[in-house]
Design a protein around this motif. Structure first.
Motif, PDB file in Angstrom:
ATOM      1  N   VAL A 278       0.892  -1.155   0.000  1.00 25.46           N
ATOM      2  CA  VAL A 278       0.000   0.000   0.000  1.00 25.46           C
ATOM      3  C   VAL A 278       0.931   1.205   0.000  1.00 25.46           C
ATOM      4  O   VAL A 278       1.856   1.269   0.810  1.00 25.46           O
ATOM      5  CB  VAL A 278      -0.904   0.022   1.254  1.00 25.46           C
ATOM      6  CG1 VAL A 278      -1.724   1.296   1.307  1.00 25.46           C
ATOM      7  CG2 VAL A 278      -1.791  -1.213   1.299  1.00 25.46           C
ATOM      8  N   GLU A 279       0.701   2.160  -0.927  1.00 30.15           N
ATOM      9  CA  GLU A 279       1.610   3.297  -1.044  1.00 30.15           C
ATOM     10  C   GLU A 279       0.858   4.555  -1.459  1.00 30.15           C
ATOM     11  O   GLU A 279       0.021   4.506  -2.358  1.00 30.15           O
ATOM     12  CB  GLU A 279       2.701   2.992  -2.071  1.00 30.15           C
ATOM     13  CG  GLU A 279       3.670   4.140  -2.286  1.00 30.15           C
ATOM     14  CD  GLU A 279       4.805   3.771  -3.216  1.00 30.15           C
ATOM     15  OE1 GLU A 279       5.472   2.756  -2.968  1.00 30.15           O
ATOM     16  OE2 GLU A 279       5.009   4.499  -4.202  1.00 30.15           O
TER      17      GLU A 279
ATOM     18  N   PHE B 154       8.120   5.619   5.930  1.00 28.70           N
ATOM     19  CA  PHE B 154       7.964   6.972   5.418  1.00 28.70           C
ATOM     20  C   PHE B 154       9.299   7.341   4.789  1.00 28.70           C
ATOM     21  O   PHE B 154      10.329   7.266   5.459  1.00 28.70           O
ATOM     22  CB  PHE B 154       7.664   7.964   6.547  1.00 28.70           C
ATOM     23  CG  PHE B 154       6.427   7.623   7.324  1.00 28.70           C
ATOM     24  CD1 PHE B 154       5.190   8.126   6.950  1.00 28.70           C
ATOM     25  CD2 PHE B 154       6.501   6.796   8.436  1.00 28.70           C
ATOM     26  CE1 PHE B 154       4.049   7.814   7.668  1.00 28.70           C
ATOM     27  CE2 PHE B 154       5.366   6.481   9.158  1.00 28.70           C
ATOM     28  CZ  PHE B 154       4.136   6.992   8.776  1.00 28.70           C
ATOM     29  N   VAL B 155       9.286   7.729   3.520  1.00 27.84           N
ATOM     30  CA  VAL B 155      10.509   8.116   2.821  1.00 27.84           C
ATOM     31  C   VAL B 155      10.351   9.572   2.387  1.00 27.84           C
ATOM     32  O   VAL B 155       9.322   9.945   1.818  1.00 27.84           O
ATOM     33  CB  VAL B 155      10.770   7.207   1.596  1.00 27.84           C
ATOM     34  CG1 VAL B 155      12.002   7.663   0.840  1.00 27.84           C
ATOM     35  CG2 VAL B 155      10.902   5.752   2.032  1.00 27.84           C
ATOM     36  N   LEU B 156      11.367  10.388   2.688  1.00 25.84           N
ATOM     37  CA  LEU B 156      11.347  11.804   2.348  1.00 25.84           C
ATOM     38  C   LEU B 156      12.361  12.063   1.239  1.00 25.84           C
ATOM     39  O   LEU B 156      13.553  11.822   1.411  1.00 25.84           O
ATOM     40  CB  LEU B 156      11.699  12.655   3.573  1.00 25.84           C
ATOM     41  CG  LEU B 156      10.902  12.381   4.851  1.00 25.84           C
ATOM     42  CD1 LEU B 156      11.366  13.307   5.973  1.00 25.84           C
ATOM     43  CD2 LEU B 156       9.429  12.527   4.615  1.00 25.84           C
ATOM     44  N   ASP B 157      11.876  12.544   0.108  1.00 25.21           N
ATOM     45  CA  ASP B 157      12.744  12.887  -1.014  1.00 25.21           C
ATOM     46  C   ASP B 157      12.671  14.384  -1.246  1.00 25.21           C
ATOM     47  O   ASP B 157      11.579  14.963  -1.297  1.00 25.21           O
ATOM     48  CB  ASP B 157      12.289  12.163  -2.295  1.00 25.21           C
ATOM     49  CG  ASP B 157      12.504  10.665  -2.207  1.00 25.21           C
ATOM     50  OD1 ASP B 157      13.648  10.249  -1.940  1.00 25.21           O
ATOM     51  OD2 ASP B 157      11.530   9.917  -2.400  1.00 25.21           O
TER      52      ASP B 157
ATOM     53  N   HIS C 181       4.555   7.279   1.783  1.00 25.38           N
ATOM     54  CA  HIS C 181       4.091   6.524   2.951  1.00 25.38           C
ATOM     55  C   HIS C 181       3.653   5.168   2.416  1.00 25.38           C
ATOM     56  O   HIS C 181       2.746   5.090   1.590  1.00 25.38           O
ATOM     57  CB  HIS C 181       2.911   7.306   3.539  1.00 25.38           C
ATOM     58  CG  HIS C 181       2.306   6.727   4.762  1.00 25.38           C
ATOM     59  ND1 HIS C 181       1.260   7.348   5.385  1.00 25.38           N
ATOM     60  CD2 HIS C 181       2.569   5.631   5.497  1.00 25.38           C
ATOM     61  CE1 HIS C 181       0.890   6.656   6.446  1.00 25.38           C
ATOM     62  NE2 HIS C 181       1.675   5.602   6.526  1.00 25.38           N
ATOM     63  N   ARG C 182       4.328   4.104   2.851  1.00 23.73           N
ATOM     64  CA  ARG C 182       3.993   2.790   2.300  1.00 23.73           C
ATOM     65  C   ARG C 182       4.094   1.710   3.357  1.00 23.73           C
ATOM     66  O   ARG C 182       4.748   1.879   4.383  1.00 23.73           O
ATOM     67  CB  ARG C 182       4.859   2.461   1.092  1.00 23.73           C
ATOM     68  CG  ARG C 182       6.288   2.103   1.386  1.00 23.73           C
ATOM     69  CD  ARG C 182       7.047   1.596   0.150  1.00 23.73           C
ATOM     70  NE  ARG C 182       7.208   2.568  -0.887  1.00 23.73           N
ATOM     71  CZ  ARG C 182       8.315   3.301  -1.074  1.00 23.73           C
ATOM     72  NH1 ARG C 182       9.351   3.161  -0.284  1.00 23.73           N
ATOM     73  NH2 ARG C 182       8.378   4.167  -2.056  1.00 23.73           N
ATOM     74  N   GLU C 183       3.447   0.613   3.036  1.00 21.44           N
ATOM     75  CA  GLU C 183       3.559  -0.585   3.856  1.00 21.44           C
ATOM     76  C   GLU C 183       3.670  -1.777   2.917  1.00 21.44           C
ATOM     77  O   GLU C 183       2.859  -1.936   2.007  1.00 21.44           O
ATOM     78  CB  GLU C 183       2.350  -0.729   4.780  1.00 21.44           C
ATOM     79  CG  GLU C 183       2.582  -1.756   5.863  1.00 21.44           C
ATOM     80  CD  GLU C 183       1.726  -1.513   7.108  1.00 21.44           C
ATOM     81  OE1 GLU C 183       1.907  -2.292   8.059  1.00 21.44           O
ATOM     82  OE2 GLU C 183       0.913  -0.584   7.134  1.00 21.44           O
ATOM     83  N   HIS C 184       4.732  -2.578   3.119  1.00 20.55           N
ATOM     84  CA  HIS C 184       4.968  -3.800   2.344  1.00 20.55           C
ATOM     85  C   HIS C 184       4.564  -4.982   3.209  1.00 20.55           C
ATOM     86  O   HIS C 184       4.920  -5.026   4.383  1.00 20.55           O
ATOM     87  CB  HIS C 184       6.459  -3.997   2.023  1.00 20.55           C
ATOM     88  CG  HIS C 184       7.106  -2.886   1.285  1.00 20.55           C
ATOM     89  ND1 HIS C 184       6.901  -2.657  -0.047  1.00 20.55           N
ATOM     90  CD2 HIS C 184       7.978  -1.934   1.688  1.00 20.55           C
ATOM     91  CE1 HIS C 184       7.627  -1.618  -0.430  1.00 20.55           C
ATOM     92  NE2 HIS C 184       8.276  -1.158   0.613  1.00 20.55           N
TER      93      HIS C 184
END
Length: 154
Positions: free
Chosen positions: A4-5, A97-100, A111-114
């Protein structure tokens, strides 16, 4: 594996977005999907996470912090509440949470969940509230980070 992303572009620096994201005591003031986090954003530590859509009972669980790289990535192990004993072949998950940095000085928040393992393959649903919850959280964080008058952390 299932993912989910949701990504959101925020007109604020990674520093500001990170400050809001990791100011856990203030989550009840603004966050809806991730309602509360107790603990510190520290690799190797643990967080007590309360999450779920406002119209359902929340899930509360203890999650190990896999990575807390300031202004870059916050990730914890996703767990099924009450079932932290499950072997990795049955269920593995990572919430992150990844900040680019964007060229205009803003930030893209991903914001994702694998999910992987047998339970992830057997279920066609993601976390409670899924995409809508992730979108609501990102939008609330965006509002908080973009307007210093919102009580943001910086």
């Amino acid at each position: 594996m299932r993912t989910v992303e949701v990504s959101t572009e925020i007109a604020a620096s990674r520093r500001m977005v990170w400050a809001v994201l990791t100011d856990f005591p203030r989550y009840p003031e603004w966050a809806t999907y991730i309602q509360r986090i107790e603990g510190q954003a520290r690799t190797g530590g643990f967080l007590k996470v309360t999450l779920g859509p406002p119209d359902r009972p929340p899930h509360v669980f203890r999650a190990p912090v896999l990575e807390a790289t300031p202004e870059v990535r916050l990730a914890w192990a996703a767990v099924i509440p009450g079932a932290t004993w499950l072997p990795r072949a049955i269920f593995t998950g990572v919430h992150e949470f990844v900040l680019d940095a964007l060229p205009d000085g803003g930030t893209r928040l991903t914001h994702r969940e694998h999910f992987s393992g047998l339970l992830a393959r057997l279920s066609d649903t993601g976390p409670p509230g899924g995409d809508e919850g992730f979108t609501a959280f990102n939008n609330a964080l965006q509002y908080r980070a973009e307007d210093p008058g919102n009580g943001s952390a910086e």
